[in-house]
Design a protein around this motif. Structure first.
Motif, mmCIF file in Angstrom:
data_model
loop_
_atom_site.group_PDB
_atom_site.id
_atom_site.type_symbol
_atom_site.label_atom_id
_atom_site.label_comp_id
_atom_site.label_asym_id
_atom_site.label_seq_id
_atom_site.Cartn_x
_atom_site.Cartn_y
_atom_site.Cartn_z
ATOM 1 N N ALA A 82 104.895 6.018 15.891
ATOM 2 C CA ALA A 82 104.547 4.948 16.507
ATOM 3 C C ALA A 82 105.190 3.586 15.855
ATOM 4 C CB ALA A 82 102.982 4.806 16.294
ATOM 5 N N LEU A 83 105.154 3.605 14.335
ATOM 6 C CA LEU A 83 105.669 2.396 13.836
ATOM 7 C C LEU A 83 107.210 2.187 14.242
ATOM 8 C CD1 LEU A 83 103.864 2.292 10.336
ATOM 9 C CD2 LEU A 83 103.661 0.768 12.079
ATOM 10 N N ALA A 84 107.908 3.347 14.245
ATOM 11 C CA ALA A 84 109.185 3.326 14.378
ATOM 12 C C ALA A 84 109.612 2.763 15.873
ATOM 13 C CB ALA A 84 109.777 4.830 14.562
ATOM 14 N N LYS A 85 108.594 2.817 16.764
ATOM 15 C CA LYS A 85 108.763 1.952 18.106
ATOM 16 C C LYS A 85 108.604 0.527 17.673
ATOM 17 C CE LYS A 85 106.412 5.574 20.718
ATOM 18 N NZ LYS A 85 105.458 6.156 21.806
ATOM 19 N N ARG A 86 108.232 0.006 16.678
ATOM 20 C CA ARG A 86 108.195 -1.229 16.392
ATOM 21 C C ARG A 86 109.342 -1.758 15.284
ATOM 22 N NH1 ARG A 86 102.724 -4.333 17.248
ATOM 23 N NH2 ARG A 86 104.154 -5.753 17.542
ATOM 24 N N GLY A 87 110.195 -0.907 14.904
ATOM 25 C CA GLY A 87 111.449 -1.109 14.033
ATOM 26 C C GLY A 87 110.957 -0.975 12.875
ATOM 27 N N VAL A 88 109.906 -0.249 12.320
ATOM 28 C CA VAL A 88 109.339 -0.073 11.029
ATOM 29 C C VAL A 88 109.829 1.369 10.614
ATOM 30 C CG1 VAL A 88 107.344 -0.134 9.283
ATOM 31 C CG2 VAL A 88 107.470 -1.559 11.241
ATOM 32 N N GLU A 89 110.498 1.269 9.395
ATOM 33 C CA GLU A 89 110.824 2.527 8.892
ATOM 34 C C GLU A 89 109.573 3.490 8.359
ATOM 35 O OE1 GLU A 89 113.502 1.946 5.558
ATOM 36 O OE2 GLU A 89 115.011 0.930 6.846
ATOM 37 N N ALA A 90 109.983 4.834 8.395
ATOM 38 C CA ALA A 90 108.755 5.742 7.835
ATOM 39 C C ALA A 90 108.206 5.429 6.630
ATOM 40 C CB ALA A 90 109.334 6.942 7.671
ATOM 41 N N VAL A 91 106.885 5.141 6.519
ATOM 42 C CA VAL A 91 106.257 4.709 5.502
ATOM 43 C C VAL A 91 104.921 5.980 5.111
ATOM 44 C CG1 VAL A 91 104.612 3.094 6.810
ATOM 45 C CG2 VAL A 91 105.348 2.470 4.489
ATOM 46 N N PRO A 124 103.904 -21.570 40.050
ATOM 47 C CA PRO A 124 104.182 -20.269 40.265
ATOM 48 C C PRO A 124 104.476 -19.638 38.864
ATOM 49 C CG PRO A 124 105.565 -21.867 41.647
ATOM 50 C CD PRO A 124 104.804 -22.450 40.700
ATOM 51 N N TYR A 125 104.383 -18.516 38.852
ATOM 52 C CA TYR A 125 104.681 -17.794 37.522
ATOM 53 C C TYR A 125 104.725 -16.254 37.746
ATOM 54 C CZ TYR A 125 99.992 -15.619 38.325
ATOM 55 O OH TYR A 125 98.966 -15.036 38.933
ATOM 56 N N ARG A 126 105.150 -15.570 36.756
ATOM 57 C CA ARG A 126 105.298 -14.214 36.771
ATOM 58 C C ARG A 126 104.626 -13.529 35.683
ATOM 59 N NH1 ARG A 126 111.808 -13.522 35.041
ATOM 60 N NH2 ARG A 126 111.589 -14.237 32.945
ATOM 61 N N LYS A 127 104.418 -12.402 35.793
ATOM 62 C CA LYS A 127 103.540 -11.603 34.684
ATOM 63 C C LYS A 127 104.616 -10.346 33.978
ATOM 64 C CE LYS A 127 99.328 -8.630 34.468
ATOM 65 N NZ LYS A 127 98.220 -7.960 35.271
ATOM 66 N N MET A 128 104.741 -10.507 32.798
ATOM 67 C CA MET A 128 105.407 -9.668 32.060
ATOM 68 C C MET A 128 104.610 -8.864 31.143
ATOM 69 S SD MET A 128 108.496 -10.912 33.245
ATOM 70 C CE MET A 128 109.668 -10.347 32.016
ATOM 71 N N LEU A 129 105.117 -7.548 30.698
ATOM 72 C CA LEU A 129 104.463 -6.579 29.924
ATOM 73 C C LEU A 129 105.580 -6.429 28.829
ATOM 74 C CD1 LEU A 129 102.688 -4.478 29.037
ATOM 75 C CD2 LEU A 129 103.933 -2.694 30.144
ATOM 76 N N LEU A 130 104.949 -7.140 27.611
ATOM 77 C CA LEU A 130 106.094 -7.162 26.485
ATOM 78 C C LEU A 130 106.398 -5.757 25.990
ATOM 79 C CD1 LEU A 130 104.824 -10.016 24.490
ATOM 80 C CD2 LEU A 130 106.179 -10.084 26.703
ATOM 81 N N CYS A 131 107.610 -5.766 25.504
ATOM 82 C CA CYS A 131 108.339 -4.526 24.760
ATOM 83 C C CYS A 131 107.563 -4.601 23.471
ATOM 84 C CB CYS A 131 109.708 -4.388 24.787
ATOM 85 S SG CYS A 131 110.521 -5.503 23.971
ATOM 86 N N THR A 132 107.989 -3.374 22.764
ATOM 87 C CA THR A 132 107.455 -3.136 21.465
ATOM 88 C C THR A 132 107.898 -3.964 20.505
ATOM 89 O OG1 THR A 132 109.121 -1.391 21.007
ATOM 90 C CG2 THR A 132 107.067 -0.548 21.569
ATOM 91 N N GLY A 133 109.254 -4.419 20.546
ATOM 92 C CA GLY A 133 109.954 -5.298 19.700
ATOM 93 C C GLY A 133 109.453 -6.834 20.035
ATOM 94 N N ASP A 134 108.804 -7.180 20.842
ATOM 95 C CA ASP A 134 108.431 -8.563 21.198
ATOM 96 C C ASP A 134 107.067 -8.799 21.181
ATOM 97 O OD1 ASP A 134 109.558 -11.246 21.966
ATOM 98 O OD2 ASP A 134 108.866 -10.969 24.083
ATOM 99 N N ASN A 153 100.497 -3.482 14.235
ATOM 100 C CA ASN A 153 99.650 -2.609 14.852
ATOM 101 C C ASN A 153 100.482 -1.424 15.667
ATOM 102 O OD1 ASN A 153 97.295 -1.626 16.064
ATOM 103 N ND2 ASN A 153 96.666 -3.375 17.196
ATOM 104 N N LEU A 154 99.801 -0.405 15.845
ATOM 105 C CA LEU A 154 100.502 0.874 16.434
ATOM 106 C C LEU A 154 100.409 0.507 18.151
ATOM 107 C CD1 LEU A 154 99.219 3.932 14.914
ATOM 108 C CD2 LEU A 154 101.009 2.526 14.137
ATOM 109 N N PRO A 155 101.608 0.431 18.870
ATOM 110 C CA PRO A 155 101.810 0.165 20.345
ATOM 111 C C PRO A 155 100.901 1.111 20.952
ATOM 112 C CG PRO A 155 103.715 1.118 19.591
ATOM 113 C CD PRO A 155 103.042 0.899 18.271
ATOM 114 N N ALA A 156 100.063 0.500 22.153
ATOM 115 C CA ALA A 156 99.252 1.482 23.080
ATOM 116 C C ALA A 156 100.377 2.403 23.838
ATOM 117 C CB ALA A 156 98.638 0.676 23.922
ATOM 118 N N ASP A 157 99.831 3.365 24.379
ATOM 119 C CA ASP A 157 100.789 4.235 25.311
ATOM 120 C C ASP A 157 101.261 3.310 26.624
ATOM 121 O OD1 ASP A 157 100.478 6.109 23.520
ATOM 122 O OD2 ASP A 157 98.492 7.288 24.785
#
Length: 426
Positions: free
Chosen positions: A17-26, A315-325, A107-111
């Motif tokens: 889960a942390l790897a999805k956020r760019g964190v090395e195994a800990v 006017p606006y748009r709705k974005m789902l942020l990725c794990t890195g943002d 934090n760990l990203p949600a599914d």
């Protein structure tokens, strides 16, 4: 903060889960420190128990005239007293290192949160409103604003870059925006209005995740207080260290406050205008909820933020942020990006995040489930902008601009403008 029991039981899942956020195994490092800390704790507790037991036995031996046994026990107690402080120091060091590692991890990203490195990997999941078609070349707010009372030069002279001095009708519009947002969030969306402190101590900044890793992003006073980067800090920490009754949930809070950010590392970004300021106003929404309801609350809060943009017809748009943002404390984040015709692009105006129990663990904020006398669970926390006042002002200036340099007031704000229907150039 993370649950050490979860890491013990699921080390590979934790690292994945942390790897999805760019964190090395800990996990291996965490578990080694955890094992060391627990072993030292056991050694310390056993030593203390034996010291107390031997101390009591000394009196008994002396009462029975057994000086040899008494002397041996006294020697043992003295030896334990000399060794135990060293064991205690080692345990404190190991436990401190463990807590430091856990506190610094995101934090760990949600599914369902998309994988990605940065904002380019965010996913658009919705859009509202049609950008206005101009019969003249749309200008940026930093070009429109000075003639309407948006004074950057005076602010720079007294405070430096990334500050603004608003005058007359422009100041009135900013106040109107904030008041309208507060009324919408309290009277329509069910949040309780608060007026919290804007100066907080270390534990409050730690509780919501600004410390220790992001201290450079905030301003600290000479007496150790911190200027809040967002009212999320004050509002969320209102339940710091508490055990709530389940019946008290959900708690929904909102506040209009000044916010202060050092913008460390943002050199060269958004240097023009109001987009990235050291001081700005924002209406913040915070929810403290039962864990079973946090996903639904996330959608509800996002709709509350969207309702402001719809009412202002922006006017606006709705974005789902990725794990890195995503921010470090978030499990899942929606960004609302408003259309800015002067810049010919969408820009973030609100982020709404669900944090799970990450902040609650840092704050030790829990609730007692109904019908249970002893057991407690961590609450879930959520936060979001509803909205950033300065960026909303930017959006109004650019979307409601006229060819002659004036700016019409959105209908929703007219009741707050004391008869002003249009900002006129000086």
């Amino acid at each position: 903060m993370h649950d050490i029991k979860y890491i013990r039981d699921n080390p590979e899942d934790f690292d994945a889960a942390l790897a999805k956020r760019g964190v090395e195994a800990v996990a291996a490092q965490i578990l080694a420190l955890d094992e060391q800390s627990r072993a030292l704790k056991t050694q310390l507790q056993d030593g203390q128990a034996r010291r107390n037991e031997a101390s009591k036995a000394i009196g008994k031996a002396k009462g029975e005239g057994d000086e040899e046994t008494a002397q041996a026990l006294m020697t043992e107690v003295a030896d334990l007293k000399s060794k135990l402080p060293g064991i205690e120091d080692k345990e404190r060091e190991a436990s401190g290192r463990l807590q430091d590692i856990l506190a610094a991890l995101p934090n760990l990203p949600a599914d369902g949160v998309p994988l990605g490195a940065d904002e380019d990997d965010n996913v658009k999941i919705g859009r509202w409103g049609e950008p206005r078609v101009f019969d003249f070349t749309a200008r940026e707010h930093s070009d429109i604003g000075p003639a309407l009372g948006l004074d950057f030069e005076t602010a720079a002279a007294m405070s430096g870059s990334r500050f603004a001095f608003l005058r007359g009708q422009m100041a009135r519009l900013q106040r109107a925006i904030g008041q309208f947002m507060l009324d919408q969030q309290t009277m329509t969306n069910g949040f309780e209005e608060c007026a919290p402190p804007v100066l907080v101590r270390d534990h409050a900044m730690f509780g919501t995740g600004q410390l220790p890793k992001f201290s450079e992003d905030s301003f600290q006073t000479t007496d150790g207080h911190w200027l809040i980067p967002t009212a999320e800090v004050s509002l969320t920490n209102s339940v710091h260290g508490q055990i709530l009754d389940e019946a008290q949930l959900p708690i929904r809070l909102t506040a209009l406050t000044p916010c202060f950010r050092s913008e460390a590392g943002s050199a060269g970004k958004d240097t023009k205008g109001l987009i990235r300021q050291h001081q700005f106003e924002k209406v913040e929404m915070v929810a403290i909820v039962h864990p079973d309801h946090s996903d639904a609350e996330h959608e509800r809060m996002t709709e509350a933020a969207e309702s402001i943009l719809k009412a202002l017809e922006l006017p606006y748009r709705k974005m789902l942020l990725c794990t890195g943002d995503m921010g470090a404390t978030a499990r899942k984040t929606y960004d609302l990006e408003v259309w800015l015709p002067g810049q010919d692009t969408y820009r973030e105006i609100s982020s709404i995040s669900t944090c799970g129990e990450y902040q609650a663990r840092r704050m030790n904020a829990r609730f007692r489930p109904e019908g249970e006398e002893k057991g407690t669970r961590f609450v879930h926390t959520l936060n979001g902008s509803g909205l950033a006042v300065g960026r909303t002002l930017v959006a109004i200036l650019e979307n409601y601009q006229q060819a002659d340099g004036s700016v019409t007031i959105p209908p929703a704000l007219l009741p707050y403008m004391a008869g002003i229907e249009k900002l006129e150039p000086a």
